[in-house]
Design a protein around this motif. Structure first.
Motif, PDB file in Angstrom:
ATOM      1  N   VAL A  10      -7.186   9.202  -3.561  1.00 53.53           N
ATOM      2  CA  VAL A  10      -7.531   8.750  -2.214  1.00 53.53           C
ATOM      3  C   VAL A  10      -6.356   9.060  -1.290  1.00 53.53           C
ATOM      4  CG1 VAL A  10      -8.081   6.765  -0.765  1.00 53.53           C
ATOM      5  CG2 VAL A  10      -9.004   6.912  -3.090  1.00 53.53           C
ATOM      6  N   PRO A  11      -6.589   9.725  -0.190  1.00 53.71           N
ATOM      7  CA  PRO A  11      -5.476  10.072   0.690  1.00 53.71           C
ATOM      8  C   PRO A  11      -4.776   8.835   1.238  1.00 53.71           C
ATOM      9  CG  PRO A  11      -7.472  11.254   1.316  1.00 53.71           C
ATOM     10  CD  PRO A  11      -7.873  10.216   0.310  1.00 53.71           C
ATOM     11  N   THR A  12      -3.475   8.959   1.381  1.00 50.33           N
ATOM     12  CA  THR A  12      -2.676   7.896   1.996  1.00 50.33           C
ATOM     13  C   THR A  12      -1.915   8.521   3.158  1.00 50.33           C
ATOM     14  OG1 THR A  12      -1.009   8.360   0.297  1.00 50.33           O
ATOM     15  CG2 THR A  12      -2.406   6.446  -0.062  1.00 50.33           C
ATOM     16  N   PRO A  13      -2.594   8.789   4.257  1.00 57.72           N
ATOM     17  CA  PRO A  13      -1.993   9.568   5.342  1.00 57.72           C
ATOM     18  C   PRO A  13      -0.758   8.940   5.969  1.00 57.72           C
ATOM     19  CG  PRO A  13      -4.161   8.690   5.964  1.00 57.72           C
ATOM     20  CD  PRO A  13      -3.998   8.428   4.510  1.00 57.72           C
ATOM     21  N   SER A  14      -0.625   7.618   5.875  1.00 57.95           N
ATOM     22  CA  SER A  14       0.569   7.024   6.464  1.00 57.95           C
ATOM     23  C   SER A  14       1.767   7.152   5.535  1.00 57.95           C
ATOM     24  CB  SER A  14       0.326   5.543   6.783  1.00 57.95           C
ATOM     25  OG  SER A  14      -0.002   4.848   5.594  1.00 57.95           O
TER      26      SER A  14
END
Lengths: 371, 145
Positions: A10-14
């Motif tokens: 799952v992307p964690t863009p922060s």
């Protein structure tokens, strides 16, 4: 039009630039009119407990967190209606490629943030603990992916040329991999009391870990000979053990920051400091600083893929002494500060604004169109 | 048991193989193992992958002269490749014409190196599952339950 994105988790863009780039891509495809499906790989309990809310607005197909088995049936039923499958990160990409039989409509696109094995080989030269075998394995993985995907999207023409040289016939195109909101200049006038620096990046990415350690050990002492109060603020989720090891007078660890809090810190410092000794691809932290009008002091590695404009976009140091001198110069010379702030922001606007990004998406989709 | 007159191919998926400066790097994406094949073994690997039978390979190396010792060594090599899951009986048409072979070989030439510590590189989610001290590709330590 329908696109499926497959990522390592799952992307964690922060928290990481790769995730941020992938979310920019998903939103860019949606703006281009695509229905976007997003499948997170990741087969551990930790991966499965990740927050899926970041994928709001996109459809998660199949059975996420079940690896290839979770997507196989869905693909068997839906591949005929897909226009593109976008793979990212070498390990997951190589594992999912066998599920994607080439057909007249579906295009297999590899979205590469950088050439991993080049970054690992550079890292070895400055002491990163990559074995020769791991660099070799990564090279084999990436060459395999380049050979078996229809289009390869990378952030710079340098990398695309490298790919075409390594795998003749590979279709590699350079597109901006970040979409930035261009702000007003972070500070309308540089304020002397803000002669500090900011580094954004977490330790899971080895170049970041090396950068902060190098800065603390060799660059900061030199800076403080001229600027005794200079402080580097480090934004990122650094574990306490690492902070304790690196904490000195002149270094403050801010922890992981939400975007709006990070923006406040950008307003409080004089410059972005990016002391990367190895790496590959275009650095989000550099582009993001420019977008906010915050000038950058960095190394040649920090500017990979970002040169060629004919304008000095940043102050560069090639070793600890040069980098320390560049930091001091940026701190005290208001004329240099303003030139770098304006040039950097103009570059970010020309190449990484949402409109420039969307033009890149159109080039990617055009290169991916069935013949 | 390998057969002298059968054709073989790379066991893909899950195995992929790339030639890098003369070294064949083969990766089993399921098991996470990596194999390094060099020299004469790499030449024979390439010939097998292209569809040459062991009989044809040994015959080419012998240049028409009787070399009864070559084929058994080659068949033992193919047995090992199949046991490691690197090659399988061919399911598709052979890819290429006969390839140049080394003049001869010994059993010691027909070998390759196996590495079993690459699972992290291949299976790990590089962002979310990496150790937060060592970084990728070291896996995060399991949390105490």
């Amino acid at each position: 039009m329908r696109s499926l994105i497959i990522d390592g988790g799952v992307p964690t863009p922060s928290a990481d630039a790769g995730s941020a780039a992938l979310m920019d891509l998903a939103r860019g495809l949606a703006r281009a009119g695509h229905e976007v499906f997003f499948y997170p790989d990741g087969r551990t309990e930790a991966a499965a407990s990740a927050d899926l809310s970041v994928l709001r607005g996109f459809t998660v197909p199949g059975r996420p967190f079940a690896g290839t088995a979770g997507l196989r049936l869905w693909l068997a039923e839906n591949a005929h209606s897909l226009d593109a499958v976008i793979l990212s990160r070498p390990g997951p990409a190589a594992r999912y490629l066998p599920l994607l039989e080439p057909n007249a409509r579906l295009r297999r696109i590899y979205f590469g943030y950088d050439i991993h094995y080049r970054r690992m080989a550079m890292g070895k030269r400055v002491g990163a603990r990559h074995t020769p075998q791991s660099v070799r394995v990564m090279q084999a993985l990436e060459h395999h992916i380049w050979r078996n995907c229809d289009v390869l999207a990378y952030p710079s023409e340098e990398e695309c040329a490298d790919i075409r040289s390594s795998v003749p016939g590979a279709v590699a195109i350079a597109i901006p991999i970040y979409s930035m909101k261009i702000g007003v200049l972070a500070q309308s006038e540089p304020r002397p009391e803000r002669r500090h620096g900011l580094f954004v990046g977490g330790p899971a990415h080895l170049p970041n870990r090396d950068a902060v350690a190098w800065f603390v050990d060799e660059i900061l002492p030199r800076i403080r000979q001229s600027l005794p109060d200079f402080t580097l603020h480090v934004a990122g989720a650094w574990p306490e053990a690492s902070c304790a090891e690196l904490r000195r007078d002149g270094v403050i660890f801010l922890g992981g920051l939400r975007d709006e809090v990070l923006a406040e810190w950008i307003d409080r410092v004089r410059m972005s400091v990016v002391p990367l000794r190895f790496g590959a691809g275009v650095k989000r932290k550099v582009v993001a600083s420019w977008a906010e009008g915050l000038p950058v002091v960095t190394t040649p590695v920090g500017l990979q893929g970002l040169t060629g404009s004919g304008v000095d976009l940043a102050l560069i140091g090639r070793d600890a002494a040069e980098l320390a001198g560049a930091v001091v110069r940026m701190a005290v010379d208001d004329g240099v500060w303003r030139r770098c702030a304006e040039a950097g922001q103009a570059f970010a606007k020309a190449h990484y604004s949402e409109s420039a990004y969307d033009a890149g998406i159109r080039r990617l989709l055009s290169a991916s169109a069935p013949v | 048991m390998a057969d002298a007159n059968s054709s073989y191919e790379l066991n893909n998926p899950p195995v992929i193989a790339e030639t890098l400066e003369g070294e064949i790097v083969a990766i089993d994406l399921d098991a996470g193992n990596y194999y390094s094949v060099r020299g004469i073994a790499a030449a024979i690997w390439s010939a097998l992958s292209a569809g040459m039978t062991p009989e044809a390979i040994a015959g080419t190396a012998a240049n028409g002269e009787a070399r009864a010792d070559l084929l058994p060594m080659l068949l033992a090599f193919v047995d090992r490749l199949m046991a490691d899951g690197l090659m399988r009986l061919r399911t598709s048409a052979p890819a290429a014409a006969a390839q140049a072979m080394p003049a001869a070989w010994t059993a010691g030439d027909l070998t390759y190196e196996t590495y079993t510590d690459m699972q992290n590189l291949l299976g790990l989610d590089p962002v979310h599952e990496a150790d937060d001290q060592l970084g990728w590709p070291a896996p995060a330590a399991p949390t105490a339950s």
